[in-house]
Design an enzyme around this catalytic site. Sequence first.
Site, PDB file in Angstrom:
ATOM      1  NE  ARG A  42      52.566 -39.405 -48.457  1.00 21.23           N
ATOM      2  CZ  ARG A  42      51.251 -39.491 -48.291  1.00 21.23           C
ATOM      3  NH1 ARG A  42      50.604 -38.460 -47.757  1.00 21.23           N
ATOM      4  NH2 ARG A  42      50.595 -40.570 -48.641  1.00 21.23           N
ATOM      5  NE  ARG A  49      51.228 -31.447 -42.115  1.00 21.24           N
ATOM      6  CZ  ARG A  49      50.159 -31.734 -42.856  1.00 21.24           C
ATOM      7  NH1 ARG A  49      50.312 -32.357 -44.010  1.00 21.24           N
ATOM      8  NH2 ARG A  49      48.943 -31.406 -42.459  1.00 21.24           N
ATOM      9  CD  GLU A  56      43.681 -36.638 -44.245  1.00 19.42           C
ATOM     10  OE1 GLU A  56      44.204 -37.502 -44.974  1.00 19.42           O
ATOM     11  OE2 GLU A  56      43.744 -35.412 -44.471  1.00 19.42           O
ATOM     12  CB  SER A  84      42.542 -39.475 -47.472  1.00 15.33           C
ATOM     13  OG  SER A  84      41.947 -38.810 -48.564  1.00 15.33           O
ATOM     14  NE  ARG A 109      48.463 -37.673 -40.214  1.00 17.82           N
ATOM     15  CZ  ARG A 109      48.095 -36.820 -41.173  1.00 17.82           C
ATOM     16  NH1 ARG A 109      46.842 -36.808 -41.598  1.00 17.82           N
ATOM     17  NH2 ARG A 109      48.970 -35.966 -41.677  1.00 17.82           N
TER      18      ARG A 109
END
Length: 429
Positions: A265, A280, A352, A355, A394
Site C-alpha cells: 500500500r 504503517r 488497531e 478490521s 502489528r
Amino acid sequence: MLDLRLIRDDPETVERALAEKGGAELIRQILAGDADRRRLIKETEDLKALRNRASEAIGQARRKGEDASAEMARMREVADRIKALDGELKDVDGRVEELLAQVPNLPHPSVPPGRSDEDNVEVRRWGTPRAFAFTPKPHEDVGEKLGLLDPERAVKLAKSRFTVLWAGGARLSRALAQLMLDLHTREHAYTELWVPHLVNGATMLRTGQLPKFEDALFKTVDADEGRTLYLIPTAEVPLTAMHGGEVLDEASLPRRYTAFTPSYRREAGTYGKDMKGIYRQHQFDKVELVKLTTPARSYDELESMVANAEAVLQRLELPYRVVERCVGDLGFSTAKGYDIEVWRPHLEKYTEISSCSNYDAFGGRRADIRYRPANGGKPEFVATLNGSGLAVGRTIIAVLENYQEADGTVTIPAALRPYMGGAERLTAR
C-alpha cells in the site's frame, strides 16, 4: 455495487443512508443517467417497431409492383438514427456504470451514527494490561536495540516505510504467521490458499479497490501484454475475486478462506502519520480471512470472524478491545464492521490490529458471485466478508511492547514457543 433498482425506486432513502458515509451526491447523477438510458431505449424500440412495420409494408408494395423507394429511403434514415441511438445508449450505460462503481455500500441499520473513528463504539474488552515496574519503551526502540528491526537499511534498499527484520525478528514474524494459519485452518475451518500477488484491473474493480483507491496502490505494466497489473493491498482481493462470474451451490456455503501474503500500500494521504516503527508500512505481511455466504447468514458469520481474529490475541495473551465502526468510519464496501485494537503500553492506549467487515450482497454483486438457493429459484448474489487474522507486523509490535523486560529482552509468549524452537526470550543478536 448497489442495485440500480434500489436507487431508482427509493433514492431519498439511499441518499439519507449515505449522508455520513459519503457518495450521496452521486445518486441524482445516476438517476439522470438512468432517465436518459430509458428514454434512449424507448426511442430505439419505437423506431425498431416502426422499421418492422415499414419493412412489411415495403414487402407488400414490392410484391404488388408498386414503387416503395420513398419509404425505403425513409427507413434508411431510421436505420441511421437507430445506429446513432445505440452509440448514445452505450455511452450512457458506461457513464451510469462508472457512477455506480463510485457509490459506497449502504450501512446496515444497526451501525452506530458518527463521522470518524472517534465515534466508534466499544463492544468489549479482553485481558488486563500489564503493570510494568519500569517505563515501557516503544517497539521501535526495543526492536532496534535487540538488532531485530533495521529501518535504515530498508531506506537504502527502497525508501521510508519499509523495514528489514533480522534473525529473531524474522523468525518471530514467521512464527506468528504459522500460529495464525494453524489456528484458522485447524480450529476455525478455513481453507488455506496460495494466491497471486499481482492482479489485473478487473480484479481490483470487482473487489472495490478501483476506482476509489487508485492512488493508494502500487502497480506495474506487463511488458509482454502492455496491461497494468496491481500489487495486492490485501489477500482479500484474490481470495474474493477468484469466484467472479461463478454460481455456487448454497450447500457449499459458507466458504471460508485464509491466505498469508504480503500487502502493498502506498498509504497515499497518510504522510507524516505513524512514521515511527513498523505500524504503517508500504509492505507488510498479513493473514487474511475471507468468507462467502448468503446475505441472511452474513451477520452471524461476521460475529464469528471477529471471534476468530480475537482467538489469536487470546492465545498470545495480549489485552485488546473490540469496537464497532460508526457510519463515517466504515470502509467503501462495508455494511457493518468491527475493529480489534490491541493494548500498546508505551502509548497507553489501544490501536488497531484487525478490521473485520461484512460487505453483504454489495460485494457479491460487484464481484459477480452468485449462489443457487437450495430450495430452487434464480441465483442470488452472495455476501462477501473479510478480516485480518491478523496483521503480522502489528502483532510483532504488540509482542515487543507487551512482553518487553527491564533488561531489554523480550519474553516470547508461551503459545509461540513451539514455533520458535522452544526459545523463551528474544535477545540481542
